[in-house]
Design a protein around this motif. Structure first.
Motif, PDB file in Angstrom:
ATOM      1  N   CYS A   1      -0.238   4.967   5.206  1.00 26.58           N
ATOM      2  CA  CYS A   1       0.694   3.846   5.394  1.00 26.58           C
ATOM      3  C   CYS A   1       2.132   4.323   5.345  1.00 26.58           C
ATOM      4  O   CYS A   1       2.972   3.877   6.128  1.00 26.58           O
ATOM      5  CB  CYS A   1       0.475   2.760   4.343  1.00 26.58           C
TER       6      CYS A   1
ATOM      7  N   CYS B   1      -0.399   4.338   0.110  1.00 20.28           N
ATOM      8  CA  CYS B   1      -1.183   5.504   0.550  1.00 20.28           C
ATOM      9  C   CYS B   1      -0.379   6.354   1.537  1.00 20.28           C
ATOM     10  O   CYS B   1       0.543   5.872   2.189  1.00 20.28           O
ATOM     11  CB  CYS B   1      -2.533   5.074   1.125  1.00 20.28           C
TER      12      CYS B   1
ATOM     13  N   CYS C   1       0.845  -1.194   0.000  1.00 18.37           N
ATOM     14  CA  CYS C   1       0.000   0.000   0.000  1.00 18.37           C
ATOM     15  C   CYS C   1       0.879   1.242   0.000  1.00 18.37           C
ATOM     16  O   CYS C   1       1.725   1.413   0.870  1.00 18.37           O
ATOM     17  CB  CYS C   1      -0.937   0.012   1.204  1.00 18.37           C
TER      18      CYS C   1
ATOM     19  N   ARG D   1      -4.781   0.699  13.771  1.00 18.60           N
ATOM     20  CA  ARG D   1      -3.440   0.134  13.574  1.00 18.60           C
ATOM     21  C   ARG D   1      -2.856  -0.188  14.940  1.00 18.60           C
ATOM     22  O   ARG D   1      -3.026   0.582  15.882  1.00 18.60           O
ATOM     23  CB  ARG D   1      -2.551   1.140  12.826  1.00 18.60           C
TER      24      ARG D   1
HETATM   25 ZN   LIG Z   1      -2.335   2.376   2.988  1.00 17.91          ZN
END
Ligand SMILES: [Zn+2]
Ligand SMILES: [Zn+2]
Length: 132
Positions: A28, A25, A23, A63
């Motif tokens: 992240c 993004c 990922c 998370r």
């Molecule tokens: Zn992400």
């Protein structure tokens, strides 16, 4: 698959997996210090030892990390409950890089040579809506 955090306070058990998704993004990348190499581990994931700390990073996910050493442990979908774990936790696993998501948020400074299925954030949300 078995893993533990850096300090060893938390041990993890998850069903065997093969595929890794990256990922790109912005969340992240901020969390992981780079793109997240993610393994979809389903629901049957167990943590033992110290209780992981949890941070809700969006309306739909939290998370987890070790409160002692800070090792990143999981991305957890609040609806559905699936766990997605960093591939780096499982250092002796034979993984294959299969997909890259949020490719539209990937910064220019790195390019991966792997042949992967690439999806934009929009495509990921559309697939998520279909499957949930
Ligand atoms: Zn992400
Ligand atoms: Zn730890």
């Amino acid at each position: 698959m078995k893993a533990n955090c850096l300090c060893g306070a938390i041990e993890i058990e998850a069903p065997n997996q093969h595929d890794v998704a990256i990922c790109h993004c912005s969340t992240c990348r901020r969390w992981a210090g780079g793109p997240m190499f993610a393994v979809h581990c389903g629901f049957d994931v167990h943590f033992s030892g110290t209780e992981p700390s949890r941070y809700q990073s969006s309306d739909w996910a939290e998370r987890g990390f070790c409160p002692n050493c800070g090792t990143h442990l999981f991305y957890h979908l609040l609806s559905g409950g699936e766990y997605i774990l960093p591939a780096g936790l499982f250092q002796d696993q034979n993984f294959k890089l299969s997909s890259e998501i949020f490719i539209d948020e990937k910064p220019e400074f790195y390019q991966l040579k792997n042949e992967t299925l690439k999806m934009t954030g929009q495509q990921v949300f559309e697939q998520f809506a279909k499957n949930h």
